[in-house]
Enzyme design. Structure first.
Site, PDB file in Angstrom:
ATOM      1  N   ASP A  17       0.840  -1.214   0.000  1.00 42.76           N
ATOM      2  CA  ASP A  17       0.000   0.000   0.000  1.00 42.76           C
ATOM      3  C   ASP A  17       0.870   1.257   0.000  1.00 42.76           C
ATOM      4  OD1 ASP A  17      -2.289   1.498   0.019  1.00 42.76           O
ATOM      5  OD2 ASP A  17      -2.692   1.243   2.168  1.00 42.76           O
ATOM      6  N   HIS A  59       2.791   3.202  -8.945  1.00 40.46           N
ATOM      7  CA  HIS A  59       2.659   1.764  -9.221  1.00 40.46           C
ATOM      8  C   HIS A  59       3.899   1.264  -9.964  1.00 40.46           C
ATOM      9  CE1 HIS A  59      -1.316   1.981  -7.682  1.00 40.46           C
ATOM     10  NE2 HIS A  59      -1.855   2.600  -8.711  1.00 40.46           N
ATOM     11  N   LEU A  72      11.239 -20.382  -4.036  1.00 39.21           N
ATOM     12  CA  LEU A  72      10.113 -19.595  -3.531  1.00 39.21           C
ATOM     13  C   LEU A  72       8.901 -19.654  -4.479  1.00 39.21           C
ATOM     14  CD1 LEU A  72       9.050 -17.149  -1.717  1.00 39.21           C
ATOM     15  CD2 LEU A  72      10.120 -15.663  -3.417  1.00 39.21           C
TER      16      LEU A  72
HETATM   17  C1  FPP Z   1      -1.817   0.155  -3.394  1.00 44.50           C
HETATM   18  O1  FPP Z   1      -1.404   1.476  -3.402  1.00 44.50           O
HETATM   19  C2  FPP Z   1      -1.256  -0.598  -4.513  1.00 44.50           C
HETATM   20  C3  FPP Z   1      -1.971  -1.164  -5.529  1.00 44.50           C
HETATM   21  C4  FPP Z   1      -3.429  -1.100  -5.618  1.00 44.50           C
HETATM   22  C5  FPP Z   1      -1.321  -1.870  -6.663  1.00 44.50           C
HETATM   23  C6  FPP Z   1      -0.103  -2.675  -6.368  1.00 44.50           C
HETATM   24  C7  FPP Z   1       0.641  -2.879  -7.639  1.00 44.50           C
HETATM   25  C8  FPP Z   1       1.978  -2.859  -7.780  1.00 44.50           C
HETATM   26  C9  FPP Z   1       2.916  -2.755  -6.660  1.00 44.50           C
HETATM   27  C10 FPP Z   1       2.603  -2.923  -9.133  1.00 44.50           C
HETATM   28  C11 FPP Z   1       2.572  -4.202  -9.875  1.00 44.50           C
HETATM   29  C12 FPP Z   1       2.597  -5.430  -9.072  1.00 44.50           C
HETATM   30  C13 FPP Z   1       3.148  -6.613  -9.435  1.00 44.50           C
HETATM   31  C14 FPP Z   1       2.934  -7.787  -8.578  1.00 44.50           C
HETATM   32  C15 FPP Z   1       3.978  -6.779 -10.645  1.00 44.50           C
HETATM   33  P1  FPP Z   1      -2.510   2.616  -3.494  1.00 44.50           P
HETATM   34  O2  FPP Z   1      -2.681   2.954  -4.940  1.00 44.50           O
HETATM   35  O3  FPP Z   1      -3.754   2.188  -2.795  1.00 44.50           O
HETATM   36  O4  FPP Z   1      -1.802   3.788  -2.719  1.00 44.50           O
HETATM   37  P2  FPP Z   1      -2.491   4.950  -1.853  1.00 44.50           P
HETATM   38  O5  FPP Z   1      -3.204   4.267  -0.711  1.00 44.50           O
HETATM   39  O6  FPP Z   1      -1.325   5.759  -1.393  1.00 44.50           O
HETATM   40  O7  FPP Z   1      -3.407   5.695  -2.765  1.00 44.50           O
END
Ligand code: FPP
Length: 249
Positions: free
Chosen positions: A23, A40, A134
């Site tokens: 997050d 992201h 893993l």
């Molecule tokens: C949460 O941050 C994150 C996500 C919804 C997406 C996670 C995706 C990645 C890390 C990239 C790709 C992943 C892989 C496995 C290749 P948020 O957008 O909710 O952040 P915020 O709470 O600060 O708005």
């Protein structure tokens, strides 16, 4: 000489399965004056580092919450961007994953995914299927309530067809209907970005998991931060409802 955090870990007391709620990508992007997708994109660097670190210390399973059922309600542009990023990340990381002997799995409602994402995932899973290190499980279009509801539907259908006897339903039988069938429950759940929520993630499976929260935003999280969480885990007493004396005995 001071030992590094990694060297201070007791290899005989590692969790077999670590789950992570990644997050803070959006806030990281905002702090850098950029669009959310930029956060992201940088999140992928954290994913790479954590997979490497988990492999180095010998964790068996690492489940990453990449996209929740609820995330489909985000602005179209962000959803499309995340889907493209997933395809890109899988494409560019497969060679590295192969080199690191990583196996890939996925949990979630695959029907909801664009075909290009589904096909990319399937081909990567196939390429890595004989690896023995893993296992990385991506939770995509996943939510625990969705998973549990699906399990109940299948069970009721099997009971109606007399394939199972309702009076014989146990924890273990129920677990065999979940998408994590055959995978040990996570013993450690990490959430980044200073939020204290479970956000519909693996609710059944984390019944006895240790919870670890850190203020670090996901794009800044690295394997050293994972080692720190593992060290913290090793210093906890896990009682599973028993007393300290029983555990010591
Ligand atoms: C949460 O941050 C994150 C996500 C919804 C997406 C996670 C995706 C990645 C890390 C990239 C790709 C992943 C892989 C496995 C290749 P948020 O957008 O909710 O952040 P915020 O709470 O600060 O708005």
């Amino acid at each position: 000489m001071d030992l590094s955090i990694k060297e201070r870990l007791d290899n005989s007391k590692l969790p077999r399965h670590v789950a992570i709620i990644m997050d803070g990508n959006g806030r990281w992007a905002a702090r850098h004056g950029s669009a959310r997708i930029f956060g992201h994109e940088h999140g992928i660097e954290a994913v790479r580092s954590v997979i490497e670190g988990a492999g180095e210390v010998g964790i068996g399973y690492l489940t990453l919450y990449a996209f929740s059922t609820e995330n489909w309600s985000r602005p179209r542009e962000e959803v499309d961007g995340l889907m493209s990023l997933l395809v890109y990340a899988i494409d560019s990381e497969t060679v590295n994953l192969m080199k690191n002997n990583v196996r890939l799995g996925v949990i979630g409602d695959m029907k909801m995914l664009p075909r290009r994402v589904r096909e990319k995932l399937e081909s990567c899973i196939e390429k890595l299927k004989d690896n023995t290190g893993l296992t990385v499980i991506l939770a995509i279009s996943y939510s625990a309530k969705w998973e549990i509801t699906e399990a109940v539907k299948k069970m009721v259908s099997d009971a109606t067809r007399e394939r199972i006897d309702p009076s014989q339903i146990t924890n273990e039988l129920f677990e065999s209907y979940l998408s994590t069938k055959g995978i040990p429950d996570p013993e450690l759940l990490i959430r980044t970005s200073g939020e204290y929520r479970l956000s519909n993630f693996l609710l059944w499976q984390i019944a006895y998991a240790e919870l670890y929260f850190t203020d670090i935003l996901w794009p800044d999280f690295r394997k050293e931060d994972l080692f720190e969480a593992l060290l913290n885990f090793q210093n906890r007493e896990r009682r599973f409802g028993m007393t300290s004396e029983q555990i010591a005995g």
